[in-house]
Scaffold this active site. Structure first.
Site: not given
Length: 520
Positions: A31-32, A69, A73, A132, A134, A215, A319-320, A373
């Site tokens: 994540d991130d 995110c 996803r 996660k 989301h 993240h 994710d980014n 991001k």
């Protein structure tokens, strides 16, 4: 027992053997995490387990996510563009009054899509998720309602790694999860994934491991931060050069590729105030990545112990791009008093802190690219992708073939021998947009997408072959780049290649109309 019964038992036995021999699939998402934030993509951060997977697998140099995110996803799970999956913007946390009136930006997964878990479950797979979610806050949109047999993790977005913040939801299966003492989110996600592997003995499995790391908020155990303390006093300028040089030695980039300039809003390191605080922030971030890597190592070790590694496809991505967000107002809103006051006096990474590392270090995370991001320049949408599958990949290699996160769904289905449905639960299903990556993983050339496109809060882009047209919500104009020569997007060719701008802008317009970019 008569002959017919014997034949029936024999056939059933064969089908069980065939099912047991189907490949297992694990998709791991960070994540991130920036493009250059792991060792095998140029980082100084210690990621020995991911590096080992890359040394024995396939490393993609031009793989894309969906810039943020929730959209990423949704696209990963469904194999379609984010707007088609109902997640063009962000998840909706309020109650949903009308589920039949679906829109491209509704904030939960469309009922006219299927998830990887839903399809593979019908193909005889056990389906697990740890981490996660989301992509849907309400019960009808939770993981076990979208095809997963077991689930543990954070339904919501960002959260403390040590406790559950207000308005956040964590579940084990469909029940609220009470955080115990000595809890650390990354370790809990890893431990549950390992636990699931012990359950998955008799049938093939699909497991989605979605870490919240790295993240914000920056949270890591002291023993993980300590080895990094002082290493970032070199500063972002020096480290950007170091990472770029490593990338060139690895052949991640063409020899003609240049490192993008430091973000003009960031001061030179030599002029930066509070250097020790900046060092602490990046040390905490690096510790989060290393701790995640250790968890991935535990997953791989369990696969080895269970004799499953040879027949398991593992994919790792982010994710980014690296995140430039600041938490000045967000921290106070999330924590409330007096916890917010405590956070201001607590070192980054420690329990009680609530910090981000800012665009200063995010600019390092995305080396050699521009932006961050949520933007559709390369820094926002480029991700590492590592594919490890010993049964298919006998010799490691690196590929510059272009892929997109929506390609993961058809890859999983082709490998499992599953069929993407036209209907599911009495609803028509949108045709899959992704294309299987298996030809690339096998070492052959895949027919490219005709084009791939992005839009997120008015950051837009379309890529066709080596040409990319990109629109920043800040500059509000089209820029054109030849990514074969200039993947860092340093030289805008829009004024000299007006025909290409016209061609690509029309492709973008047709795509945006088709997927519903401007839908409510």
């Amino acid at each position: 027992m008569n002959i017919r019964a014997l034949i029936t038992c024999f056939i059933l036995g064969l089908s069980q053997v065939a099912l047991a021999q189907k490949p297992n699939i694990i998709v791991i998402m960070a994540d991130d995490l920036g493009y250059s934030d792991i060792g095998c993509y140029g980082s100084e951060i210690k990621t020995p387990n991911l590096d080992a997977l890359a040394r024995n697998g396939v490393k993609f140099t031009q793989f894309y996510n969906a810039a943020r995110c929730c959209p990423s996803r949704a696209s990963l799970l469904t194999g379609v563009y984010p707007h088609q999956a109902g997640m063009g913007k962000m998840v909706v946390t309020s109650d949903i009054t009308n589920r039949d009136a679906e829109t491209p930006n509704q904030g939960w997964l469309s009922r006219n899509t299927v998830t990887i878990a839903e399809v593979l479950k019908q193909a005889g797979y056990q389906t697990y998720m740890s981490g996660k979610w989301h992509v849907g806050e309400q019960r009808p949109d939770w993981p076990m309602q979208r095809g997963f047999d077991k689930y543990f993790g954070l339904i919501s977005g960002a959260n403390s790694y040590y406790r559950l913040l207000p308005r956040r939801l964590m579940l084990e299966d469909n029940q609220p999860y009470t955080i115990p003492d000595n809890f650390y989110m990354t370790d809990a996600i890893s431990a549950k994934a390992v636990e699931y592997l012990d359950e998955a003995r008799n049938n093939p499995f699909f497991m989605y491991v979605a870490y919240t790391a790295p993240h914000w908020p920056l949270h890591a155990p002291d023993e993980e931060i300590a080895p990094y303390k002082g290493k970032y006093m070199k500063g972002w300028d020096h480290l950007r050069q170091e990472r770029f040089q490593k990338q060139q030695k690895m052949g991640l980039l063409p020899v003609t590729q240049k490192l993008s300039d430091r973000d003009a809003t960031i001061s030179a390191w030599e002029n930066a105030p509070d250097k020790e605080d900046w060092d602490q922030k990046m040390a905490a971030y690096a510790a989060m990545v290393t701790r995640m890597d250790k968890g991935i190592g535990q997953i791989v070790a369990k696969l080895k112990a269970n004799g499953q590694l040879e027949n398991t496809l593992i994919m790792f991505l982010s994710d980014n791009g690296a995140c430039s967000e600041e938490l000045v107002n967000r921290a106070q809103r999330d924590l409330g008093d007096p916890a917010y006051e405590i956070s201001l006096k607590t070192p980054s990474g420690a329990k009680g802190s609530y910090d981000a590392y800012g665009k200063e270090w995010a600019n390092l995370g995305n080396v050699p690219f521009r932006q961050y991001k949520s933007f559709t320049h390369e820094g926002g949408i480029s991700t590492p992708l590592i594919v490890h599958y010993p049964k298919m990949v006998k010799k490691a290699f690196q590929t510059d073939q272009v892929g997109h996160i929506m390609d993961i769904m058809p890859t999983c289905l082709e490998l499992a021998g599953a069929t993407y449905p036209k209907e599911y639960n009495d609803r028509s299903i949108k045709p899959v947009e992704g294309k299987s990556l298996l030809p690339i993983i096998r070492g052959t050339t895949r027919k490219n997408h005709d084009y791939i496109a992005w839009e997120h809060f008015d950051s837009r882009a379309v890529r066709k072959d080596q040409w990319k047209l990109v629109w920043s919500r800040e500059n509000k104009k089209w820029e054109l780049y030849d990514l074969l020569k200039d993947r860092s997007e340093m030289k805008d060719l829009s004024s000299t290649h007006t025909g290409k701008v016209k061609e690509l802008s029309q492709i973008y317009q047709n795509w945006s109309d088709r997927v519903g970019v401007n839908g409510n």
